[in-house]
Design an enzyme around this catalytic site. Structure first.
Site, PDB file in Angstrom:
ATOM      1  N   HIS A   1       3.384  -8.998 -10.637  1.00 29.28           N
ATOM      2  CA  HIS A   1       2.206  -9.031 -11.505  1.00 29.28           C
ATOM      3  C   HIS A   1       2.537  -8.161 -12.712  1.00 29.28           C
ATOM      4  O   HIS A   1       2.858  -6.980 -12.537  1.00 29.28           O
ATOM      5  CB  HIS A   1       0.989  -8.461 -10.781  1.00 29.28           C
TER       6      HIS A   1
ATOM      7  N   GLU B   1      -0.866 -18.818  -0.572  1.00 25.01           N
ATOM      8  CA  GLU B   1      -1.332 -17.432  -0.383  1.00 25.01           C
ATOM      9  C   GLU B   1      -2.820 -17.484  -0.074  1.00 25.01           C
ATOM     10  O   GLU B   1      -3.610 -16.721  -0.619  1.00 25.01           O
ATOM     11  CB  GLU B   1      -1.133 -16.612  -1.660  1.00 25.01           C
TER      12      GLU B   1
ATOM     13  N   HIS C   1       2.317 -20.812  -6.895  1.00 26.50           N
ATOM     14  CA  HIS C   1       1.481 -20.289  -5.817  1.00 26.50           C
ATOM     15  C   HIS C   1       0.299 -21.228  -5.670  1.00 26.50           C
ATOM     16  O   HIS C   1      -0.444 -21.424  -6.634  1.00 26.50           O
ATOM     17  CB  HIS C   1       0.947 -18.887  -6.165  1.00 26.50           C
TER      18      HIS C   1
ATOM     19  N   HIS D   1       8.025 -10.871  -3.316  1.00 28.04           N
ATOM     20  CA  HIS D   1       6.890 -10.466  -4.150  1.00 28.04           C
ATOM     21  C   HIS D   1       6.884  -8.946  -4.232  1.00 28.04           C
ATOM     22  O   HIS D   1       6.902  -8.265  -3.211  1.00 28.04           O
ATOM     23  CB  HIS D   1       5.581 -10.987  -3.544  1.00 28.04           C
TER      24      HIS D   1
ATOM     25  N   ASP E   1       0.288 -19.412 -10.611  1.00 26.96           N
ATOM     26  CA  ASP E   1      -0.646 -19.301  -9.489  1.00 26.96           C
ATOM     27  C   ASP E   1      -1.875 -20.141  -9.822  1.00 26.96           C
ATOM     28  O   ASP E   1      -2.562 -19.889 -10.827  1.00 26.96           O
ATOM     29  CB  ASP E   1      -1.014 -17.816  -9.279  1.00 26.96           C
TER      30      ASP E   1
ATOM     31  N   HIS F   1      -5.123 -18.237 -10.071  1.00 29.78           N
ATOM     32  CA  HIS F   1      -5.147 -17.339 -11.234  1.00 29.78           C
ATOM     33  C   HIS F   1      -5.348 -18.097 -12.548  1.00 29.78           C
ATOM     34  O   HIS F   1      -6.142 -17.674 -13.390  1.00 29.78           O
ATOM     35  CB  HIS F   1      -3.861 -16.516 -11.303  1.00 29.78           C
TER      36      HIS F   1
ATOM     37  N   GLU G   1       4.107 -13.455 -12.927  1.00 25.03           N
ATOM     38  CA  GLU G   1       3.056 -14.302 -12.367  1.00 25.03           C
ATOM     39  C   GLU G   1       1.917 -14.459 -13.373  1.00 25.03           C
ATOM     40  O   GLU G   1       1.516 -13.498 -14.028  1.00 25.03           O
ATOM     41  CB  GLU G   1       2.540 -13.694 -11.050  1.00 25.03           C
TER      42      GLU G   1
ATOM     43  N   HIS H   1      -8.809 -15.710  -3.669  1.00 27.50           N
ATOM     44  CA  HIS H   1      -8.180 -16.932  -3.147  1.00 27.50           C
ATOM     45  C   HIS H   1      -9.052 -17.566  -2.067  1.00 27.50           C
ATOM     46  O   HIS H   1      -9.692 -16.877  -1.296  1.00 27.50           O
ATOM     47  CB  HIS H   1      -6.818 -16.620  -2.527  1.00 27.50           C
TER      48      HIS H   1
ATOM     49  N   ASP I   1     -10.073 -13.764  -9.349  1.00 26.69           N
ATOM     50  CA  ASP I   1      -8.925 -13.687  -8.431  1.00 26.69           C
ATOM     51  C   ASP I   1      -9.323 -13.497  -6.973  1.00 26.69           C
ATOM     52  O   ASP I   1      -8.977 -12.494  -6.346  1.00 26.69           O
ATOM     53  CB  ASP I   1      -7.950 -12.574  -8.874  1.00 26.69           C
TER      54      ASP I   1
ATOM     55  N   ARG J   1       0.826  -1.221   0.000  1.00 27.25           N
ATOM     56  CA  ARG J   1       0.000   0.000   0.000  1.00 27.25           C
ATOM     57  C   ARG J   1       0.856   1.266   0.000  1.00 27.25           C
ATOM     58  O   ARG J   1       0.341   2.369   0.167  1.00 27.25           O
ATOM     59  CB  ARG J   1      -0.946  -0.003   1.211  1.00 27.25           C
TER      60      ARG J   1
ATOM     61  N   TYR K   1       1.767  -5.457  -5.246  1.00 25.12           N
ATOM     62  CA  TYR K   1       0.832  -5.748  -6.345  1.00 25.12           C
ATOM     63  C   TYR K   1       0.174  -4.480  -6.886  1.00 25.12           C
ATOM     64  O   TYR K   1      -0.546  -4.507  -7.860  1.00 25.12           O
ATOM     65  CB  TYR K   1      -0.230  -6.769  -5.905  1.00 25.12           C
TER      66      TYR K   1
END
Ligand code: FE
Ligand code: FE
Ligand code: ZN
Length: 276
Positions: A107, A256, A211, A67, A176, A179, A142, A226, A224, A37, A70
């Site tokens: 991503h 994840e 993932h 990672h 993933d 995904h 990814e 999870h 998307d 963020r 995102y």
């Protein structure tokens, strides 16, 4: 033996992550390079990294996966947003040289109406400006669910990015499960076909990480979201086939799923129990 772990919070530093990983039966883990963020980036202390690497030996941990945030978008419409992605990649990659054997997953981005082709060009352009010959980290694209205008929704799109990267030997792919399922690849009924297609289009030697996530939505939903292993539309049996598949079983697996450490410990135990 299965190399499996989960996404961990990096807020208490590197050694703390290694200790948490070991405490839940993990032999690898994933972490964010920075707060997704935004906000100030915490300094990485060389002594903390060194302590983590020493702990790896003792705990049998390897293949840490970094990672990228995102929220980055290397193919945004606004030049300033693309520049921010580029600066962040460059800074992350420089820092990651502190961690031998680390991989860096990101991503690809969202083309926001510019079209996938332009998105692919901009993503490759960002990589061509940030990778360098002597770097040690492997950078992973990814596979994406295809939510909105996400690039990387098909193996072909990932291949098109890889084809445009000059230092292509630095690049790989992270698959993933949520995904690809949401992206329309039926890994429940046709896992062999999907992996065959991956091999034909991208090449299995490019696949460096998986993932592991169940999905709240049906195949092809492009959502998307999870879900915990076995509680979504992919289901336990499919995960048994995935973690024991001859084309996958030697890769590192990262959960994840929506869990705290206790939930991750249970999922790691469940998946370890699936090994023949
Ligand atoms: Fe991701
Ligand atoms: Fe993922
Ligand atoms: Zn996701």
């Amino acid at each position: 033996m299965l190399r499996i772990g989960c996404h961990l919070s990096s807020s208490k530093g590197f050694l703390a992550m290694a200790k948490t990983a070991e405490s839940i039966g993990a032999t690898t883990f994933q972490f964010f390079t920075r707060n997704p963020r935004g906000g100030a980036v915490k300094e990485w202390l060389p002594e903390d990294v060194a302590a983590m690497l020493e702990y790896f030996e003792k705990a049998g941990i390897a293949k840490p996966l970094a990672h990228a945030p995102y929220t980055l978008n290397a193919c945004a419409k606004e030049e300033r947003t693309r520049e921010f992605a580029l600066e962040t990649f460059a800074d992350d990659l420089k820092r990651l040289e502190m961690i031998p054997g680390v991989m860096y997953n990101f991503h690809p981005g969202s083309h926001v109406g510019q079209g996938a082709e332009e998105g692919i060009r901009l993503i490759a352009d960002t990589l061509n400006k940030t990778l360098w010959q002597e770097m040690h980290t492997t950078v992973l694209l990814e596979t994406m669910a295809g939510k909105g205008s996400e690039v990387g929704r098909s193996f072909e799109e990932l291949r098109a990015i890889l084809d445009r990267v000059e230092l292509s030997d630095k690049m790989g792919v992270c698959l993933d499960t949520c995904h690809v399922w949401d992206g329309g690849y039926d890994i429940v009924e046709h896992l062999d076909d999907v992996l065959g297609e991956f091999d034909r289009i991208i090449g299995l030697e490019r696949l460096h990480a998986v993932h592991l996530n169940d999905s709240m939505n049906p195949c092809g939903a492009h959502k998307d979201r999870h879900e915990k292993i076995g509680q979504g539309h992919i289901g336990t049996e499919a995960f048994r086939k995935i973690v024991t598949h001859p084309m996958l079983k030697n890769l590192p697996f990262y959960l994840e799923t929506p869990n705290e450490t206790d939930g991750y410990r249970a999922e790691i135990a469940l998946l370890r129990g699936m090994e023949e």
